[in-house]
Design an enzyme around this catalytic site. Structure first.
Site, PDB file in Angstrom:
ATOM      1  N   PRO A 244      79.680  46.808  77.595  1.00  0.00           N
ATOM      2  CA  PRO A 244      79.356  45.542  78.237  1.00  0.00           C
ATOM      3  C   PRO A 244      78.197  44.795  77.590  1.00  0.00           C
ATOM      4  O   PRO A 244      77.241  45.385  77.095  1.00  0.00           O
ATOM      5  CB  PRO A 244      78.989  45.952  79.665  1.00  0.00           C
ATOM      6  CG  PRO A 244      78.588  47.381  79.573  1.00  0.00           C
ATOM      7  CD  PRO A 244      79.425  47.955  78.464  1.00  0.00           C
ATOM      8  N   ASN A 245      78.344  43.489  77.625  1.00  0.00           N
ATOM      9  CA  ASN A 245      77.352  42.515  77.174  1.00  0.00           C
ATOM     10  C   ASN A 245      77.199  42.432  75.664  1.00  0.00           C
ATOM     11  O   ASN A 245      76.462  41.578  75.180  1.00  0.00           O
ATOM     12  CB  ASN A 245      75.985  42.755  77.835  1.00  0.00           C
ATOM     13  CG  ASN A 245      76.062  42.563  79.330  1.00  0.00           C
ATOM     14  OD1 ASN A 245      76.577  41.559  79.803  1.00  0.00           O
ATOM     15  ND2 ASN A 245      75.566  43.534  80.076  1.00  0.00           N
TER      16      ASN A 245
ATOM     17  N   ARG B  68      71.731  37.022  73.698  1.00  0.00           N
ATOM     18  CA  ARG B  68      71.013  37.810  74.696  1.00  0.00           C
ATOM     19  C   ARG B  68      69.857  38.573  74.047  1.00  0.00           C
ATOM     20  O   ARG B  68      70.082  39.392  73.170  1.00  0.00           O
ATOM     21  CB  ARG B  68      71.983  38.792  75.353  1.00  0.00           C
ATOM     22  CG  ARG B  68      71.353  39.713  76.354  1.00  0.00           C
ATOM     23  CD  ARG B  68      72.434  40.622  76.973  1.00  0.00           C
ATOM     24  NE  ARG B  68      71.791  41.658  77.732  1.00  0.00           N
ATOM     25  CZ  ARG B  68      71.830  42.945  77.426  1.00  0.00           C
ATOM     26  NH1 ARG B  68      72.505  43.355  76.385  1.00  0.00           N
ATOM     27  NH2 ARG B  68      71.207  43.827  78.169  1.00  0.00           N
TER      28      ARG B  68
ATOM     29  N   TYR C 105      67.717  42.699  70.291  1.00  0.00           N
ATOM     30  CA  TYR C 105      68.980  43.001  69.626  1.00  0.00           C
ATOM     31  C   TYR C 105      69.183  42.261  68.311  1.00  0.00           C
ATOM     32  O   TYR C 105      70.162  42.513  67.609  1.00  0.00           O
ATOM     33  CB  TYR C 105      70.148  42.705  70.565  1.00  0.00           C
ATOM     34  CG  TYR C 105      70.096  43.493  71.838  1.00  0.00           C
ATOM     35  CD1 TYR C 105      70.360  44.855  71.844  1.00  0.00           C
ATOM     36  CD2 TYR C 105      69.746  42.890  73.052  1.00  0.00           C
ATOM     37  CE1 TYR C 105      70.295  45.601  73.006  1.00  0.00           C
ATOM     38  CE2 TYR C 105      69.682  43.627  74.222  1.00  0.00           C
ATOM     39  CZ  TYR C 105      69.951  44.974  74.200  1.00  0.00           C
ATOM     40  OH  TYR C 105      69.882  45.708  75.350  1.00  0.00           O
TER      41      TYR C 105
ATOM     42  N   ASN D   3      79.414  52.209  71.006  1.00  0.00           N
ATOM     43  CA  ASN D   3      78.196  51.654  71.566  1.00  0.00           C
ATOM     44  C   ASN D   3      78.528  51.358  73.024  1.00  0.00           C
ATOM     45  O   ASN D   3      79.050  50.289  73.338  1.00  0.00           O
ATOM     46  CB  ASN D   3      77.749  50.385  70.832  1.00  0.00           C
ATOM     47  CG  ASN D   3      76.438  49.851  71.371  1.00  0.00           C
ATOM     48  OD1 ASN D   3      76.020  50.197  72.474  1.00  0.00           O
ATOM     49  ND2 ASN D   3      75.795  48.993  70.609  1.00  0.00           N
TER      50      ASN D   3
ATOM     51  N   ALA E  64      75.139  49.662  78.383  1.00  0.00           N
ATOM     52  CA  ALA E  64      74.586  50.154  79.655  1.00  0.00           C
ATOM     53  C   ALA E  64      75.369  51.335  80.228  1.00  0.00           C
ATOM     54  O   ALA E  64      74.807  52.134  80.985  1.00  0.00           O
ATOM     55  CB  ALA E  64      74.524  49.020  80.676  1.00  0.00           C
TER      56      ALA E  64
ATOM     57  N   HIS F 258      74.014  55.018  80.184  1.00  0.00           N
ATOM     58  CA  HIS F 258      73.058  55.522  81.164  1.00  0.00           C
ATOM     59  C   HIS F 258      73.655  55.688  82.552  1.00  0.00           C
ATOM     60  O   HIS F 258      72.978  56.185  83.452  1.00  0.00           O
ATOM     61  CB  HIS F 258      71.865  54.562  81.256  1.00  0.00           C
ATOM     62  CG  HIS F 258      71.480  53.988  79.934  1.00  0.00           C
ATOM     63  ND1 HIS F 258      70.968  54.752  78.899  1.00  0.00           N
ATOM     64  CD2 HIS F 258      71.573  52.723  79.447  1.00  0.00           C
ATOM     65  CE1 HIS F 258      70.747  53.966  77.850  1.00  0.00           C
ATOM     66  NE2 HIS F 258      71.115  52.742  78.159  1.00  0.00           N
TER      67      HIS F 258
ATOM     68  N   ASP G 240      83.375  61.776  80.495  1.00  0.00           N
ATOM     69  CA  ASP G 240      84.549  62.629  80.712  1.00  0.00           C
ATOM     70  C   ASP G 240      85.700  62.251  79.790  1.00  0.00           C
ATOM     71  O   ASP G 240      86.390  63.121  79.258  1.00  0.00           O
ATOM     72  CB  ASP G 240      84.996  62.561  82.170  1.00  0.00           C
ATOM     73  CG  ASP G 240      84.079  63.316  83.110  1.00  0.00           C
ATOM     74  OD1 ASP G 240      83.222  64.095  82.643  1.00  0.00           O
ATOM     75  OD2 ASP G 240      84.220  63.121  84.347  1.00  0.00           O
TER      76      ASP G 240
ATOM     77  N   GLU H 240      77.556  58.055  68.714  1.00  0.00           N
ATOM     78  CA  GLU H 240      77.032  57.022  69.605  1.00  0.00           C
ATOM     79  C   GLU H 240      76.077  56.128  68.808  1.00  0.00           C
ATOM     80  O   GLU H 240      75.234  56.626  68.068  1.00  0.00           O
ATOM     81  CB  GLU H 240      76.294  57.695  70.759  1.00  0.00           C
ATOM     82  CG  GLU H 240      75.699  56.757  71.770  1.00  0.00           C
ATOM     83  CD  GLU H 240      74.964  57.493  72.884  1.00  0.00           C
ATOM     84  OE1 GLU H 240      74.501  56.816  73.805  1.00  0.00           O
ATOM     85  OE2 GLU H 240      74.833  58.742  72.818  1.00  0.00           O
TER      86      GLU H 240
ATOM     87  N   HIS I  52      73.454  52.653  69.048  1.00  0.00           N
ATOM     88  CA  HIS I  52      72.729  51.628  69.805  1.00  0.00           C
ATOM     89  C   HIS I  52      71.963  50.773  68.811  1.00  0.00           C
ATOM     90  O   HIS I  52      71.321  51.306  67.896  1.00  0.00           O
ATOM     91  CB  HIS I  52      71.752  52.256  70.800  1.00  0.00           C
ATOM     92  CG  HIS I  52      72.435  53.011  71.887  1.00  0.00           C
ATOM     93  ND1 HIS I  52      73.025  52.392  72.959  1.00  0.00           N
ATOM     94  CD2 HIS I  52      72.657  54.335  72.039  1.00  0.00           C
ATOM     95  CE1 HIS I  52      73.561  53.308  73.745  1.00  0.00           C
ATOM     96  NE2 HIS I  52      73.361  54.500  73.196  1.00  0.00           N
ATOM     97  N   ILE I  53      72.019  49.472  68.981  1.00  0.00           N
ATOM     98  CA  ILE I  53      71.322  48.547  68.086  1.00  0.00           C
ATOM     99  C   ILE I  53      69.812  48.691  68.237  1.00  0.00           C
ATOM    100  O   ILE I  53      69.078  48.720  67.259  1.00  0.00           O
ATOM    101  CB  ILE I  53      71.787  47.106  68.354  1.00  0.00           C
ATOM    102  CG1 ILE I  53      73.275  46.979  67.970  1.00  0.00           C
ATOM    103  CG2 ILE I  53      70.929  46.091  67.604  1.00  0.00           C
ATOM    104  CD1 ILE I  53      73.940  45.707  68.446  1.00  0.00           C
ATOM    105  N   SER I  54      69.356  48.795  69.483  1.00  0.00           N
ATOM    106  CA  SER I  54      67.924  48.969  69.733  1.00  0.00           C
ATOM    107  C   SER I  54      67.610  50.459  69.867  1.00  0.00           C
ATOM    108  O   SER I  54      68.509  51.286  70.044  1.00  0.00           O
ATOM    109  CB  SER I  54      67.506  48.235  71.011  1.00  0.00           C
ATOM    110  OG  SER I  54      68.070  48.865  72.150  1.00  0.00           O
TER     111      SER I  54
ATOM    112  N   ARG J 181      62.364  51.915  74.976  1.00  0.00           N
ATOM    113  CA  ARG J 181      62.585  50.904  76.003  1.00  0.00           C
ATOM    114  C   ARG J 181      62.306  51.480  77.389  1.00  0.00           C
ATOM    115  O   ARG J 181      61.655  52.498  77.518  1.00  0.00           O
ATOM    116  CB  ARG J 181      64.011  50.374  75.854  1.00  0.00           C
ATOM    117  CG  ARG J 181      64.186  49.726  74.469  1.00  0.00           C
ATOM    118  CD  ARG J 181      65.442  48.982  74.282  1.00  0.00           C
ATOM    119  NE  ARG J 181      65.556  47.912  75.261  1.00  0.00           N
ATOM    120  CZ  ARG J 181      66.710  47.374  75.593  1.00  0.00           C
ATOM    121  NH1 ARG J 181      67.828  47.788  75.036  1.00  0.00           N
ATOM    122  NH2 ARG J 181      66.756  46.398  76.485  1.00  0.00           N
TER     123      ARG J 181
ATOM    124  N   ARG K 249      66.634  53.928  80.303  1.00  0.00           N
ATOM    125  CA  ARG K 249      67.483  53.899  79.103  1.00  0.00           C
ATOM    126  C   ARG K 249      67.313  55.150  78.238  1.00  0.00           C
ATOM    127  O   ARG K 249      68.047  55.340  77.276  1.00  0.00           O
ATOM    128  CB  ARG K 249      67.168  52.660  78.255  1.00  0.00           C
ATOM    129  CG  ARG K 249      67.502  51.365  78.942  1.00  0.00           C
ATOM    130  CD  ARG K 249      67.317  50.196  77.996  1.00  0.00           C
ATOM    131  NE  ARG K 249      67.275  48.928  78.693  1.00  0.00           N
ATOM    132  CZ  ARG K 249      68.348  48.213  79.026  1.00  0.00           C
ATOM    133  NH1 ARG K 249      69.545  48.637  78.724  1.00  0.00           N
ATOM    134  NH2 ARG K 249      68.203  47.070  79.660  1.00  0.00           N
TER     135      ARG K 249
END
Length: 151
Positions: free
Chosen positions: A12-13, A20, A25, A76, A79, A82, A89, A100, A102-104, A109, A113
């Site tokens: 998401p996002n 954003r 990001y 990625n 959210a 977390h 699963d 996995e 993550h950009i940040s 953070r 997170r």
């Protein structure tokens, strides 16, 4: 010979990249991320299936579709990292290598997170390196696939 398929799934996002929180990001868009992945895949001689969804159920379905179809998953989960036991699963059920991304740097953070359920299914995690983390993940996944094919 058919090129191995690697699924690159985004949560998401991420469709809001570039708009954003650019201070967190960066200014790259999701289209830019896809181009990074396409270029890396061409260099590595692998195929990718690049997707993004804001829906947890859709992400779970896409993960399940990878079983028997893809050789690995780069995800990625945003959210959902977390919050989603369902994504965890699904990743465990498909029995594929998972990286996995993550950009940040999620560890620099907010405290909530710092925990990722998805990490429990991942063989590796790349975070904080911006969109180049996707290319690094594709390189690592390709190396693992080649190692597996050599055995």
């Amino acid at each position: 010979m058919e090129r191995p398929l690697i699924a690159v799934l985004n949560g998401p996002n991420l469709n809001m990249l570039g708009l954003r929180q650019p201070e967190v990001y960066g200014v790259a868009t999701l289209d830019d991320v896809e181009q990074v992945c396409v270029q890396a895949a061409e260099q590595l001689d692998v195929a990718i299936d690049f997707r993004q969804t804001n829906g947890e159920g859709e992400l779970v379905s896409w993960i399940q579709e990878c079983r028997g179809r893809a050789r690995g998953i780069i995800i990625n989960p945003a959210a959902y990292s977390h919050t989603s036991i369902a994504v965890l699963d699904a990743l465990l059920a498909v029995d594929l290598p998972v990286i996995e991304v993550h950009i940040s740097n999620i560890h620099r953070r907010e405290a909530f997170r710092h925990t990722s359920y998805v990490s429990r299914a991942a063989i590796g995690v790349i975070c904080g390196l911006g969109v180049r983390g996707y290319a690094l993940a594709l390189h690592a996944m390709t190396d693992m696939i080649l190692d597996e094919d050599d055995q």
